[in-house]
Design an enzyme around this catalytic site. Sequence first.
Site, mmCIF file in Angstrom:
data_model
loop_
_atom_site.group_PDB
_atom_site.id
_atom_site.type_symbol
_atom_site.label_atom_id
_atom_site.label_comp_id
_atom_site.label_asym_id
_atom_site.label_seq_id
_atom_site.Cartn_x
_atom_site.Cartn_y
_atom_site.Cartn_z
ATOM 1 N N ASN A 27 0.709 -1.199 0.007
ATOM 2 C CA ASN A 27 -0.032 -0.076 -0.133
ATOM 3 C C ASN A 27 0.853 1.190 -0.041
ATOM 4 O O ASN A 27 0.720 2.272 -0.650
ATOM 5 C CB ASN A 27 -0.906 0.002 1.228
ATOM 6 C CG ASN A 27 -2.231 -0.915 1.158
ATOM 7 O OD1 ASN A 27 -2.206 -1.532 0.216
ATOM 8 N ND2 ASN A 27 -2.682 -1.224 2.623
ATOM 9 N N ARG B 292 -10.470 -4.227 -14.631
ATOM 10 C CA ARG B 292 -9.226 -5.049 -14.395
ATOM 11 C C ARG B 292 -9.830 -6.426 -14.337
ATOM 12 O O ARG B 292 -10.852 -6.795 -13.880
ATOM 13 C CB ARG B 292 -8.970 -4.824 -12.730
ATOM 14 C CG ARG B 292 -8.211 -3.456 -12.550
ATOM 15 C CD ARG B 292 -7.764 -3.250 -11.121
ATOM 16 N NE ARG B 292 -7.642 -1.949 -10.597
ATOM 17 C CZ ARG B 292 -6.713 -1.131 -10.902
ATOM 18 N NH1 ARG B 292 -5.628 -1.649 -11.529
ATOM 19 N NH2 ARG B 292 -6.761 0.178 -10.172
ATOM 20 N N ARG C 81 -4.999 1.898 -13.524
ATOM 21 C CA ARG C 81 -3.680 2.188 -12.816
ATOM 22 C C ARG C 81 -2.886 0.984 -12.435
ATOM 23 O O ARG C 81 -3.322 0.123 -11.654
ATOM 24 C CB ARG C 81 -3.680 3.097 -11.606
ATOM 25 C CG ARG C 81 -2.211 3.434 -11.060
ATOM 26 C CD ARG C 81 -2.467 4.581 -10.011
ATOM 27 N NE ARG C 81 -2.760 5.846 -10.436
ATOM 28 C CZ ARG C 81 -3.407 6.695 -9.664
ATOM 29 N NH1 ARG C 81 -4.179 6.669 -8.461
ATOM 30 N NH2 ARG C 81 -3.567 7.800 -10.239
ATOM 31 N N HIS D 34 -14.975 3.308 -15.360
ATOM 32 C CA HIS D 34 -14.726 2.377 -13.951
ATOM 33 C C HIS D 34 -16.142 1.917 -13.668
ATOM 34 O O HIS D 34 -16.216 1.088 -12.811
ATOM 35 C CB HIS D 34 -14.264 3.402 -12.808
ATOM 36 C CG HIS D 34 -13.965 2.706 -11.629
ATOM 37 N ND1 HIS D 34 -14.696 2.822 -10.328
ATOM 38 C CD2 HIS D 34 -12.867 2.101 -11.454
ATOM 39 C CE1 HIS D 34 -14.233 2.203 -9.575
ATOM 40 N NE2 HIS D 34 -13.101 1.738 -10.160
ATOM 41 N N TYR E 287 -12.225 -9.966 -2.589
ATOM 42 C CA TYR E 287 -12.896 -8.584 -2.354
ATOM 43 C C TYR E 287 -14.257 -8.967 -1.907
ATOM 44 O O TYR E 287 -14.824 -9.839 -2.402
ATOM 45 C CB TYR E 287 -12.747 -7.803 -3.565
ATOM 46 C CG TYR E 287 -11.357 -7.331 -3.612
ATOM 47 C CD1 TYR E 287 -10.120 -7.677 -3.273
ATOM 48 C CD2 TYR E 287 -11.104 -6.379 -4.638
ATOM 49 C CE1 TYR E 287 -9.049 -7.286 -3.450
ATOM 50 C CE2 TYR E 287 -9.942 -5.947 -5.141
ATOM 51 C CZ TYR E 287 -8.925 -6.388 -4.522
ATOM 52 O OH TYR E 287 -7.571 -5.737 -4.714
ATOM 53 N N ARG F 249 -14.060 2.350 4.302
ATOM 54 C CA ARG F 249 -12.656 1.391 4.602
ATOM 55 C C ARG F 249 -11.566 2.287 4.423
ATOM 56 O O ARG F 249 -10.483 1.996 5.467
ATOM 57 C CB ARG F 249 -12.883 0.374 3.645
ATOM 58 C CG ARG F 249 -11.420 -0.542 3.375
ATOM 59 C CD ARG F 249 -11.519 -1.585 2.624
ATOM 60 N NE ARG F 249 -11.529 -0.995 1.097
ATOM 61 C CZ ARG F 249 -10.394 -0.496 0.278
ATOM 62 N NH1 ARG F 249 -9.150 -0.526 0.702
ATOM 63 N NH2 ARG F 249 -10.857 -0.206 -0.813
ATOM 64 N N HIS G 149 -14.989 -3.622 -0.315
ATOM 65 C CA HIS G 149 -14.879 -2.729 -1.666
ATOM 66 C C HIS G 149 -16.402 -2.574 -2.181
ATOM 67 O O HIS G 149 -16.284 -1.519 -3.053
ATOM 68 C CB HIS G 149 -14.256 -3.916 -2.703
ATOM 69 C CG HIS G 149 -13.819 -3.331 -3.939
ATOM 70 N ND1 HIS G 149 -14.476 -3.345 -5.198
ATOM 71 C CD2 HIS G 149 -12.891 -2.473 -3.917
ATOM 72 C CE1 HIS G 149 -13.718 -2.730 -5.897
ATOM 73 N NE2 HIS G 149 -12.780 -1.923 -5.360
#
Length: 699
Positions: free
Chosen positions: A58, A387, A417, A447, A480, A576, A604
């Site tokens: 992270n 992704r 990214r 997205h 997730y 979160r 998530h």
Amino acid sequence: MVEQTHDRSGLDELPTGRYSDRELSWLAFNNRVLDLARDAQRVPLLERAKFLAIFSSNLDEFYMVRVAGLKRRIDAGVAVSSAAGMLPRDLHDAILARTAQLMTEQSRIFATQVRPELEAHGIRILTWADLTAGEQHRMHELFTERIFPVLTPLAVDPSHPFPYISGLSINLAVLLRNPTTGTRQFARVKVPSILSRFISLGEGRFVPLEDLIIQHLDEIFSGMQVLQHTTFRVTRNEDVEVEEDDAENILVAIEKELLSRKVGRPPVRLEVEDTIDGEMLELLRTELDVSSREVFKLPAPLDLTGLFALAGVDREDLSYPNFLPKTHPDLVRGIETSAPADIFKALRKKDVLLHHPYDSFATSVQRLVEQAAADPQVLAIKQTLYRTSGDSPIVDALIEAAMSGKQVLTLVEVKARFDEQNNIKWARKLEKNGVHVVYGMVGLKTHCKLMLVVRDEPDGLRRYAHIGTGNYNPKTARQYEDMGLLTCNPIITDDVARLFNHLSGMTQETNYRRLLVAPQGIRTGLIARINHEIAHKRAGLPARIRIKVNSIVDEATIDALYRASQAGVPVDLWVRGICALRPGIPGLSENIRVRSILGRFLEHSRLFWFENAGRPTVGIGSSDLMHRNLDRRVEAIVSITHPGHIAEIGELFDMAFDESSVSWHLSDENWTPVTTNADGRPLRDIQERLIERTATRRH
């Protein structure tokens, strides 16, 4: 969810200093990850080691993107204060100071807690001196056969300039002496990233790769005397910046930008061993052009992302218990055989609200794509891919559908990214096999998580859709926590169809009946809902706001929530990561509660709940409450209307804010872990409760 214009009246009445800084709030989030590494009572030992690795990973990304961007602003002379009122240089100083504290604490946890406990359970990270004679012999052979051939030692002298140090690589700095001339010379050896960082010796014994290389420096620099050696690591600006002229050039621009990552990226952090010689440190600092404040001295081993290697140790007693997702009950009901459920038949009966990883992704979302690809009645499939995994069965199903003559459209976001290279690879593969590929929209990232299937049925064409909060990635769907709606509701599927047309055909569509779509509609739509709750409260009607997101930063939304609190509306925020809102401030936010939940699964999903005078308006979607989501991305939130689904989402909020659940509480700018009750007894973990519930389901 109808859009309405946001009424900004009363904004000037809110006090200054009402926002927390987003970067410092992110560091507070990563400290909560460290809390999990500290928590020997609730978190199994190997999982605590994994959380140390996650903390490092992270922090690497934070520096590569956020700190790098901050340094660019400083270098450009930008002196604009952040929303929290901090100037760039002051913020950079605060980040560096807090990072030093956190990295020191991470090292302490590893050295005094996790590493000794691992050793007590027979899992050891060794030095060369700890190896047996037999192990040293084996490692010498390994070095000779597999490591030495890939090493490239680089000396620094008048004819050899200081080498480029790639970001996040572990390097050996070596000071040499020529025994003939007596001259001293600096050299660098890059620790190969293609080899395992911690080499397994078997039976839970590991040795760091850099230790193995250090023991063979005399062979690497034969004829030279090794005076000193140390390890160091550089973090560089790795964020992709692309000037987009048109959609046709996006793919080429991204590919060029990825190549430029390899050179010319300025350092933003230097990690060195705390035993480093002062002269060698000054050489590294000068050559890499980092300030003394950007240097972090830490005990070896550097880069604890290497602890991910311990995940392969077969010790069930030191890991989370195995968990197997189950097929959603509505997708198995009435099935008499072991054959996969007919997803289309199930959705014609009712909508299905999925909650991953508890509900299986493979037997729901993935199954829908695979069934659609094989079904001769399916005419078209459209899907966004932000992704996905490298061996994605979803990509394979889309290719199968295209090769069978179906119209298949995928919108591949090549600007995702750190997944740019992977997405380019799959975009090329999809195109090669006849899939129509669209590379996002100029100036925006796509997205939203959408899939649309068009099927020819006896009563005409019918469309089926999936709208989710997470990516179409079978691997992360097991790690997730996310939600998704499967539906053939004609209003929703018409909205999704028009949104796909907007994405692929560049229409100016903004009119949706069951969707809120960014960048035009999510902020205004949510603020309109917040204002409705204020009106309901003033009219004496039931009013409440509950929101679950990864991060909340957007000032306009935060101000609307502050005004709701001032009007007496209870506001519960389940966040979160970053929270720029400051709860519990008298006269401003005393009616706002903020909770954070971290654990085995990465929370998530994004959920939105408005009491609406007793007729709750509820939505799920892809958008966090950040500027990038609301202004620079295509996002979608779908309204949930089935009473059972609304109740299910309401129960999740109830569990998260139940005083018997483990969580972190935010008061003003201070996060406090709450893991035990007043009697010292452990509280329940919401994820464990949901796992237990899943395990006891009949299907």
